[in-house]
Design a protein around this motif. Structure first.
Motif, mmCIF file in Angstrom:
data_model
loop_
_atom_site.group_PDB
_atom_site.id
_atom_site.type_symbol
_atom_site.label_atom_id
_atom_site.label_comp_id
_atom_site.label_asym_id
_atom_site.label_seq_id
_atom_site.Cartn_x
_atom_site.Cartn_y
_atom_site.Cartn_z
ATOM 1 N N SER A 51 0.822 -1.213 0.000
ATOM 2 C CA SER A 51 0.000 0.000 0.000
ATOM 3 C C SER A 51 0.855 1.262 0.000
ATOM 4 O O SER A 51 0.389 2.327 -0.443
ATOM 5 N N ILE A 52 2.099 1.160 0.446
ATOM 6 C CA ILE A 52 2.963 2.350 0.521
ATOM 7 C C ILE A 52 3.343 2.847 -0.874
ATOM 8 O O ILE A 52 3.101 4.018 -1.204
ATOM 9 N N PRO A 53 3.951 2.013 -1.755
ATOM 10 C CA PRO A 53 4.210 2.518 -3.110
ATOM 11 C C PRO A 53 2.937 2.838 -3.883
ATOM 12 O O PRO A 53 2.948 3.712 -4.761
ATOM 13 N N THR A 54 1.829 2.168 -3.565
ATOM 14 C CA THR A 54 0.558 2.511 -4.213
ATOM 15 C C THR A 54 0.139 3.927 -3.846
ATOM 16 O O THR A 54 -0.247 4.728 -4.713
ATOM 17 N N ALA A 55 0.227 4.256 -2.576
ATOM 18 C CA ALA A 55 -0.160 5.598 -2.123
ATOM 19 C C ALA A 55 0.763 6.659 -2.717
ATOM 20 O O ALA A 55 0.305 7.727 -3.155
ATOM 21 N N GLU A 56 2.059 6.374 -2.746
ATOM 22 C CA GLU A 56 3.000 7.343 -3.311
ATOM 23 C C GLU A 56 2.738 7.551 -4.801
ATOM 24 O O GLU A 56 2.826 8.678 -5.308
ATOM 25 N N GLY A 57 2.437 6.468 -5.512
ATOM 26 C CA GLY A 57 2.117 6.587 -6.931
ATOM 27 C C GLY A 57 0.857 7.391 -7.165
ATOM 28 O O GLY A 57 0.751 8.170 -8.118
ATOM 29 N N THR A 58 -0.121 7.230 -6.268
ATOM 30 C CA THR A 58 -1.368 7.993 -6.364
ATOM 31 C C THR A 58 -1.109 9.473 -6.163
ATOM 32 O O THR A 58 -1.648 10.332 -6.877
ATOM 33 N N HIS A 85 -7.798 5.103 -14.339
ATOM 34 C CA HIS A 85 -7.747 3.792 -13.701
ATOM 35 C C HIS A 85 -6.277 3.438 -13.511
ATOM 36 O O HIS A 85 -5.600 2.991 -14.442
ATOM 37 N N ALA A 86 -5.781 3.659 -12.318
ATOM 38 C CA ALA A 86 -4.350 3.562 -12.029
ATOM 39 C C ALA A 86 -4.027 2.183 -11.471
ATOM 40 O O ALA A 86 -3.973 1.979 -10.257
ATOM 41 N N LEU A 87 -3.794 1.233 -12.366
ATOM 42 C CA LEU A 87 -3.493 -0.134 -11.960
ATOM 43 C C LEU A 87 -1.980 -0.349 -11.867
ATOM 44 O O LEU A 87 -1.210 0.254 -12.606
ATOM 45 N N GLY A 88 -1.565 -1.237 -10.970
ATOM 46 C CA GLY A 88 -0.166 -1.653 -10.893
ATOM 47 C C GLY A 88 0.808 -0.547 -10.574
ATOM 48 O O GLY A 88 1.935 -0.551 -11.060
ATOM 49 N N LEU A 89 0.406 0.398 -9.733
ATOM 50 C CA LEU A 89 1.285 1.534 -9.441
ATOM 51 C C LEU A 89 2.627 1.142 -8.828
ATOM 52 O O LEU A 89 3.651 1.719 -9.194
ATOM 53 N N PRO A 90 2.688 0.188 -7.890
ATOM 54 C CA PRO A 90 4.002 -0.154 -7.328
ATOM 55 C C PRO A 90 5.017 -0.590 -8.391
ATOM 56 O O PRO A 90 6.176 -0.193 -8.355
ATOM 57 N N GLY A 91 4.561 -1.391 -9.356
ATOM 58 C CA GLY A 91 5.463 -1.849 -10.399
ATOM 59 C C GLY A 91 5.887 -0.750 -11.344
ATOM 60 O O GLY A 91 6.956 -0.816 -11.947
ATOM 61 N N LYS A 92 5.059 0.294 -11.467
ATOM 62 C CA LYS A 92 5.364 1.392 -12.380
ATOM 63 C C LYS A 92 6.193 2.481 -11.719
ATOM 64 O O LYS A 92 7.053 3.091 -12.352
ATOM 65 N N THR A 93 5.914 2.755 -10.456
ATOM 66 C CA THR A 93 6.548 3.903 -9.800
ATOM 67 C C THR A 93 7.689 3.527 -8.861
ATOM 68 O O THR A 93 8.561 4.351 -8.606
ATOM 69 N N ALA A 94 7.701 2.303 -8.347
ATOM 70 C CA ALA A 94 8.751 1.895 -7.408
ATOM 71 C C ALA A 94 9.020 0.395 -7.550
ATOM 72 O O ALA A 94 8.846 -0.370 -6.596
ATOM 73 N N PRO A 95 9.446 -0.058 -8.756
ATOM 74 C CA PRO A 95 9.586 -1.504 -8.975
ATOM 75 C C PRO A 95 10.609 -2.175 -8.070
ATOM 76 O O PRO A 95 10.425 -3.331 -7.677
ATOM 77 N N GLU A 96 11.674 -1.468 -7.723
ATOM 78 C CA GLU A 96 12.689 -2.082 -6.866
ATOM 79 C C GLU A 96 12.131 -2.347 -5.471
ATOM 80 O O GLU A 96 12.252 -3.460 -4.930
ATOM 81 N N THR A 97 11.508 -1.334 -4.887
ATOM 82 C CA THR A 97 10.920 -1.511 -3.551
ATOM 83 C C THR A 97 9.791 -2.535 -3.588
ATOM 84 O O THR A 97 9.691 -3.404 -2.717
#
Length: 292
Positions: free
Chosen positions: A128-135, A258-270
């Motif tokens: 949820s952390i990289p998801t929130a940051e991507g949002t 529709h913002a799907l897969g945000l962690p993989g797009k914005t912070a893939p390493e984390t």
């Protein structure tokens, strides 16, 4: 004792997942990564046909699971990659099978237990952390105003909703949260947010500059959208098909993303580190439960 893991498709997160698996004693075979150079002796690229005689302890599908026609996401493949019933039948019973999410297509192809990573509390909370940051990044890019002092409505107060609401609150937004349960109402109040019950969504959405949906059910209906300001935007984080009537939003002239897969797009390493550790833990638990 060395174990064998197969990563079947995926994106940049799988590169970090492979590194975590190697650290925990796995030799890793990657399918659908023709465009990536592998420099670790414990990691190799193979083809689907190579699964026939390969002993496998762990089989990992992409975060997005298996799509309707059997295709899986494979960002670094030279051609589309498909998971089939024939492949499923090659996976030994002693092998743990994991996927990010549950899909009807996967259920049809594999008649055995599958661990769905995002049904696990550890994966969902950390992710949820990289998801929130991507949002937050999307909100900053797509609005002509500051997030500070903007009115933000977060629909749903689960793991993603709570983290997202907290982050927007911390950067100075005026955050309201749509909840169903009295306990969630109390928690949101304790966090300094302004909770309301879901029945009030049409009224509250009408006052928002940004509406963020986290619930995989149609809540942002035509009726709700017609109450919104033309300058407002919707960011929908829910899995397909989302919780927004996107056609209604388009008709109303309101931007809906529709913002799907945000962690993989914005912070893939984390995101990869998070999933790698979750996979290691889940595989250990799976084997202990079966005495393997």
């Amino acid at each position: 004792m060395k174990m064998n893991a197969v990563l079947f498709g995926g994106d940049a997160r799988q590169l970090e997942i492979s590194r975590i698996l190697v650290q925990h004693g796995y030799d890793v075979c990657m399918i659908g990564f023709e465009q990536i150079e592998i420099i670790d002796d414990n990691v190799k690229k193979i083809k689907t046909d190579d699964l026939h005689d390969l002993p496998i302890d762990l089989f990992v599908l992409p975060v997005s699971g298996v799509k309707k026609n059997g295709e899986v996401d494979a960002s670094f493949a030279n051609e589309p990659l498909f998971f089939t019933k024939e492949i499923a039948d090659k996976i030994p019973e002693s092998c743990a099978v994991m996927s990010g999410i549950k899909t009807a297509a996967l259920k049809q192809m594999i008649q055995r237990e599958v661990t769905f990573l995002f049904e696990r509390e550890d994966a969902a909370i950390h992710n949820s952390i990289p998801t929130a940051e991507g949002t937050l990044m999307i909100a900053m890019q797509q609005t002509p105003f500051t997030i500070h002092q903007s009115k933000v409505v977060v629909v749903g107060f689960g793991r993603v909703g709570m983290t997202t609401a907290r982050l927007f609150h911390q950067v100075g937004a005026i955050v309201s949260t749509a909840v169903r349960e009295t306990g969630k109402f109390a928690r949101a109040s304790e966090m300094g947010l302004d909770p309301f019950y879901m029945e009030e969504l049409h009224t509250q959405a009408g006052q928002a500059d940004i509406v963020i949906n986290t619930v995989p059910a149609l809540l942002l209906t035509d009726e709700v959208i017609r109450q919104m300001k033309k300058t407002a935007i919707i960011i929908d984080l829910a899995s397909m098909p989302g919780g927004t009537d996107f056609k209604a939003a388009e008709a109303a002239g309101i931007q809906a993303i529709h913002a799907l897969g945000l962690p993989g797009k914005t912070a893939p390493e984390t995101a990869g580190k998070i999933l790698g550790q979750v996979i290691v833990n889940a595989a250990r638990e799976w084997k202990m439960e079966r005495g393997l």
